[in-house]
Design a protein around this motif. Structure first.
Motif, PDB file in Angstrom:
ATOM      1  N   UNK A   1     -18.805  20.998  45.018  1.00 18.14           N
ATOM      2  CA  UNK A   1     -18.137  20.585  46.178  1.00 18.14           C
ATOM      3  C   UNK A   1     -18.307  21.289  47.257  1.00 18.14           C
ATOM      4  N   UNK A   2     -17.958  20.890  48.528  1.00 16.33           N
ATOM      5  CA  UNK A   2     -17.999  21.539  49.618  1.00 16.33           C
ATOM      6  C   UNK A   2     -16.566  22.420  49.689  1.00 16.33           C
ATOM      7  N   UNK A   3     -16.436  23.238  50.633  1.00 13.85           N
ATOM      8  CA  UNK A   3     -14.994  23.826  50.910  1.00 13.85           C
ATOM      9  C   UNK A   3     -13.775  22.843  51.440  1.00 13.85           C
ATOM     10  N   UNK A   4     -14.499  22.204  52.149  1.00 15.52           N
ATOM     11  CA  UNK A   4     -13.831  20.981  52.960  1.00 15.52           C
ATOM     12  C   UNK A   4     -13.201  20.004  51.687  1.00 15.52           C
ATOM     13  N   UNK A   5     -14.168  19.652  51.032  1.00 16.33           N
ATOM     14  CA  UNK A   5     -13.831  18.601  49.777  1.00 16.33           C
ATOM     15  C   UNK A   5     -12.825  19.204  48.961  1.00 16.33           C
ATOM     16  N   UNK A   6     -13.185  20.493  48.789  1.00 21.29           N
ATOM     17  CA  UNK A   6     -12.149  21.185  47.827  1.00 21.29           C
ATOM     18  C   UNK A   6     -10.462  21.207  48.292  1.00 21.29           C
ATOM     19  N   UNK A   7     -10.467  21.779  49.626  1.00 26.07           N
ATOM     20  CA  UNK A   7      -9.402  21.979  50.357  1.00 26.07           C
ATOM     21  C   UNK A   7      -8.587  20.453  50.449  1.00 26.07           C
ATOM     22  N   UNK A   8      -9.225  19.245  50.425  1.00 29.46           N
ATOM     23  CA  UNK A   8      -8.671  18.119  50.389  1.00 29.46           C
ATOM     24  C   UNK A   8      -7.656  17.918  49.206  1.00 29.46           C
ATOM     25  N   UNK A   9      -8.006  18.644  48.350  1.00 30.77           N
ATOM     26  CA  UNK A   9      -7.161  18.406  47.074  1.00 30.77           C
ATOM     27  C   UNK A   9      -6.325  19.495  46.542  1.00 30.77           C
ATOM     28  N   UNK A  10      -6.764  20.709  47.237  1.00 31.16           N
ATOM     29  CA  UNK A  10      -5.749  21.917  46.999  1.00 31.16           C
ATOM     30  C   UNK A  10      -4.909  22.456  48.144  1.00 31.16           C
ATOM     31  N   UNK A  11      -3.843  22.725  48.029  1.00 31.20           N
ATOM     32  CA  UNK A  11      -2.950  23.361  49.195  1.00 31.20           C
ATOM     33  C   UNK A  11      -2.960  24.817  49.410  1.00 31.20           C
ATOM     34  N   UNK A  12      -4.443  24.723  50.297  1.00 34.45           N
ATOM     35  CA  UNK A  12      -4.643  26.166  50.696  1.00 34.45           C
ATOM     36  C   UNK A  12      -5.413  26.099  52.028  1.00 34.45           C
ATOM     37  N   UNK A  13      -5.374  27.125  52.761  1.00 31.35           N
ATOM     38  CA  UNK A  13      -5.854  27.012  54.208  1.00 31.35           C
ATOM     39  C   UNK A  13      -7.176  27.691  54.067  1.00 31.35           C
ATOM     40  N   UNK A  14      -7.989  27.981  55.260  1.00 31.72           N
ATOM     41  CA  UNK A  14      -9.295  28.644  55.337  1.00 31.72           C
ATOM     42  C   UNK A  14      -9.102  30.179  55.390  1.00 31.72           C
ATOM     43  N   UNK A  15      -7.812  30.728  55.627  1.00 33.13           N
ATOM     44  CA  UNK A  15      -7.819  32.120  55.914  1.00 33.13           C
ATOM     45  C   UNK A  15      -7.843  32.469  54.351  1.00 33.13           C
ATOM     46  N   UNK A  16      -7.316  31.762  53.373  1.00 30.02           N
ATOM     47  CA  UNK A  16      -7.087  32.199  51.811  1.00 30.02           C
ATOM     48  C   UNK A  16      -8.543  32.194  51.480  1.00 30.02           C
ATOM     49  N   UNK A  17      -9.219  31.151  51.968  1.00 30.18           N
ATOM     50  CA  UNK A  17     -10.847  31.066  51.457  1.00 30.18           C
ATOM     51  C   UNK A  17     -11.523  32.134  51.908  1.00 30.18           C
ATOM     52  N   UNK A  18     -11.409  32.765  53.033  1.00 32.40           N
ATOM     53  CA  UNK A  18     -11.802  33.923  53.588  1.00 32.40           C
ATOM     54  C   UNK A  18     -11.610  35.022  52.723  1.00 32.40           C
ATOM     55  N   UNK A  19     -10.428  35.149  52.274  1.00 27.58           N
ATOM     56  CA  UNK A  19      -9.582  36.265  51.545  1.00 27.58           C
ATOM     57  C   UNK A  19     -10.485  36.394  50.177  1.00 27.58           C
ATOM     58  N   UNK A  20     -10.827  35.229  49.638  1.00 29.22           N
ATOM     59  CA  UNK A  20     -11.347  35.218  48.347  1.00 29.22           C
ATOM     60  C   UNK A  20     -12.943  35.564  48.648  1.00 29.22           C
ATOM     61  N   UNK A  21     -13.264  34.973  49.664  1.00 34.03           N
ATOM     62  CA  UNK A  21     -14.722  35.611  50.076  1.00 34.03           C
ATOM     63  C   UNK A  21     -14.999  36.991  50.206  1.00 34.03           C
ATOM     64  N   UNK A  22     -13.985  37.701  50.893  1.00 33.63           N
ATOM     65  CA  UNK A  22     -13.502  38.985  51.371  1.00 33.63           C
ATOM     66  C   UNK A  22     -13.832  39.931  49.693  1.00 33.63           C
ATOM     67  N   UNK A  23     -13.428  39.306  48.875  1.00 32.23           N
ATOM     68  CA  UNK A  23     -13.142  40.063  47.630  1.00 32.23           C
ATOM     69  C   UNK A  23     -14.221  39.803  46.636  1.00 32.23           C
ATOM     70  N   UNK A  24     -15.442  39.211  47.146  1.00 29.16           N
ATOM     71  CA  UNK A  24     -16.806  38.820  46.595  1.00 29.16           C
ATOM     72  C   UNK A  24     -16.364  38.005  45.258  1.00 29.16           C
ATOM     73  N   UNK A  25     -15.606  37.199  45.375  1.00 20.03           N
ATOM     74  CA  UNK A  25     -15.380  36.258  44.091  1.00 20.03           C
ATOM     75  C   UNK A  25     -16.209  34.898  44.268  1.00 20.03           C
ATOM     76  N   UNK A  26     -16.534  34.677  45.544  1.00 20.23           N
ATOM     77  CA  UNK A  26     -17.417  33.440  45.607  1.00 20.23           C
ATOM     78  C   UNK A  26     -18.584  33.822  46.384  1.00 20.23           C
ATOM     79  N   UNK A  27     -19.674  32.739  46.361  1.00 14.15           N
ATOM     80  CA  UNK A  27     -20.723  33.100  47.139  1.00 14.15           C
ATOM     81  C   UNK A  27     -20.671  31.523  48.028  1.00 14.15           C
ATOM     82  N   UNK A  28     -21.381  31.813  49.132  1.00 16.41           N
ATOM     83  CA  UNK A  28     -21.499  30.396  49.807  1.00 16.41           C
ATOM     84  C   UNK A  28     -22.706  29.974  50.222  1.00 16.41           C
ATOM     85  N   UNK A  29     -22.882  28.845  50.154  1.00 14.82           N
ATOM     86  CA  UNK A  29     -24.330  28.277  50.715  1.00 14.82           C
ATOM     87  C   UNK A  29     -24.081  27.486  51.859  1.00 14.82           C
TER      88      UNK A  29
END
Length: 394
Positions: free
Chosen positions: A362-390
């Protein structure tokens, strides 16, 4: 007088005598994980996104006994890997290492870095760890490699730093003086060096530094010889390092251990000094950091050949449209306690855990529609290199 052939011959003789690194051979894939040797994770670190292709060409330039080659093969199953080294003895160990670990076939070549032009084609990723500082002419070496790097490709380099190796330099010179005409007899050099350490007072600075930093690995003669009786070594500071980088013609992307290069790590208790440092150039800031932390014994960094396209994901719409995938450098998954790419423990919130569970389709937007989390938290996960984005369609 050009002594390059003599120096290269001496280096080759050292590694034929003491193949390095002396990591034990195994009938299993290599243990642990080094994200710098994983093309998806290295590309993500350098550009902020997953690479567009995985079937790339990798060059392990100065592979030694093949520890790095083994990882490069196992961590990049779709890539073709070529490995070169000056020492035939080390290459034989490298080939046996990869055969025993179950790695698919690599192209091993008995070749100097200077002669990289003899290799066919270009490479998307070049790994050159612990090699350039042992060349008589590192600039010639890095230029030879840069010429083989494909457009948009990456090069990871590791070279020594002079301030953190000051005590090592002193011991190298002491051993050479005591060896006299026997300099170049590497087993004798190891013997002399061990005798010196055994004889010096326990409170001697050289002894204390060796015990504190290197004694564990230097139990092996191969490591001791590589450190203390090497016939050729050039140690860098920030100023000479960037002279080397500038001579390559490549773009400096950044240190691959960025946490060490944050001034807050050293002067966090003095915000007024942090503010003063804001007027420094990037290179001046790096120089300040190494002057304040003389424990820095090496530099590890990425270079790139333009165009290296980077995404910072500051645009909310672009981030919402991106497709996230789990990074291969995350250990302990699935769990709310995982280790990141640097083996630092990360405690995931319930929402972050749920977000990661939904990745890969799924896209980030599709996931966040079902998960109570904001974009800042997504960026935090990204900064820890836990995810790769296309990147997706906006």
């Amino acid at each position: 007088m050009d002594t390059t052939p003599d120096i290269s011959a001496a280096v080759r003789r050292l590694y034929d005598t003491f193949p390095f690194p002396p990591d034990p051979l195994s009938d299993e894939p290599p243990p642990g994980y080094n994200w710098r040797w994983s093309w998806p994770d290295a590309y993500n670190f350098c550009t902020g996104q997953k690479p567009p292709k995985l079937d790339i060409r990798i060059l392990d330039a100065g592979c030694g006994t093949g520890s790095s080659t083994d990882y490069l093969i196992h961590l990049n199953p779709e890539a073709s890997v070529t490995a070169i080294d000056l020492s035939e003895g080390a290459l034989k160990v490298a080939q046996e290492r990869c055969r025993r670990s179950g790695a698919r076939e690599a192209d091993f070549r008995h070749l100097s870095l200077y002669d990289a032009a003899e290799l066919e084609g270009e490479f998307d990723l070049i790994n050159c760890v612990g090699v350039l500082h042992h060349l008589p002419d590192p600039i010639r070496g890095i230029q030879a490699l840069a010429a083989k790097l494909a457009a948009g490709g990456l090069m990871h380099i590791f070279v020594y730093a002079e301030l953190g190796r000051w005590e090592i330099q002193l011991m190298q010179k002491a051993i050479a003086l005591l060896q006299g005409s026997q300099k170049g007899d590497y087993p004798d050099g190891v013997k002399v060096g061990r005798q010196i350490f055994a004889s010096l007072p326990e409170n001697n600075r050289l002894v204390k530094y060796e015990k504190q930093r290197w004694a564990g690995e230097n139990q092996r003669d191969e490591c001791f010889a590589d450190m203390y009786v090497h016939p050729q070594e050039i140690d860098y500071n920030i100023e000479t390092l960037f002279e080397l980088i500038d001579a390559s013609g490549l773009e400096f992307i950044g240190f691959s251990n960025p946490g060490y290069w944050q001034l807050e790590r050293l002067l966090g208790k003095a915000p007024e000094l942090i503010e003063r440092a804001q007027g420094l150039t990037e290179r001046e800031l790096y120089r300040l950091i190494e002057l304040l932390d003389t424990e820095i014994s090496h530099y590890e960094f990425f270079l790139g050949k333009k165009p290296v396209v980077k995404v910072d994901w500051s645009d909310d719409k672009a981030l919402l449209a991106a497709i996230p995938e789990l990074s291969g450098c995350m250990h302990g998954w699935p769990s709310q306690q995982v280790f990141d790419c640097n083996y630092q423990l990360v405690n995931l919130s319930s929402a972050e855990f749920e977000f990661l569970q939904a990745c890969n389709t799924k896209t980030v937007g599709e996931i966040l529609a079902d998960v109570e989390m904001g974009l800042d938290e997504v960026r935090s996960i990204l900064s820890k290199q836990l995810i790769l984005l296309t990147p997706g369609k906006i």
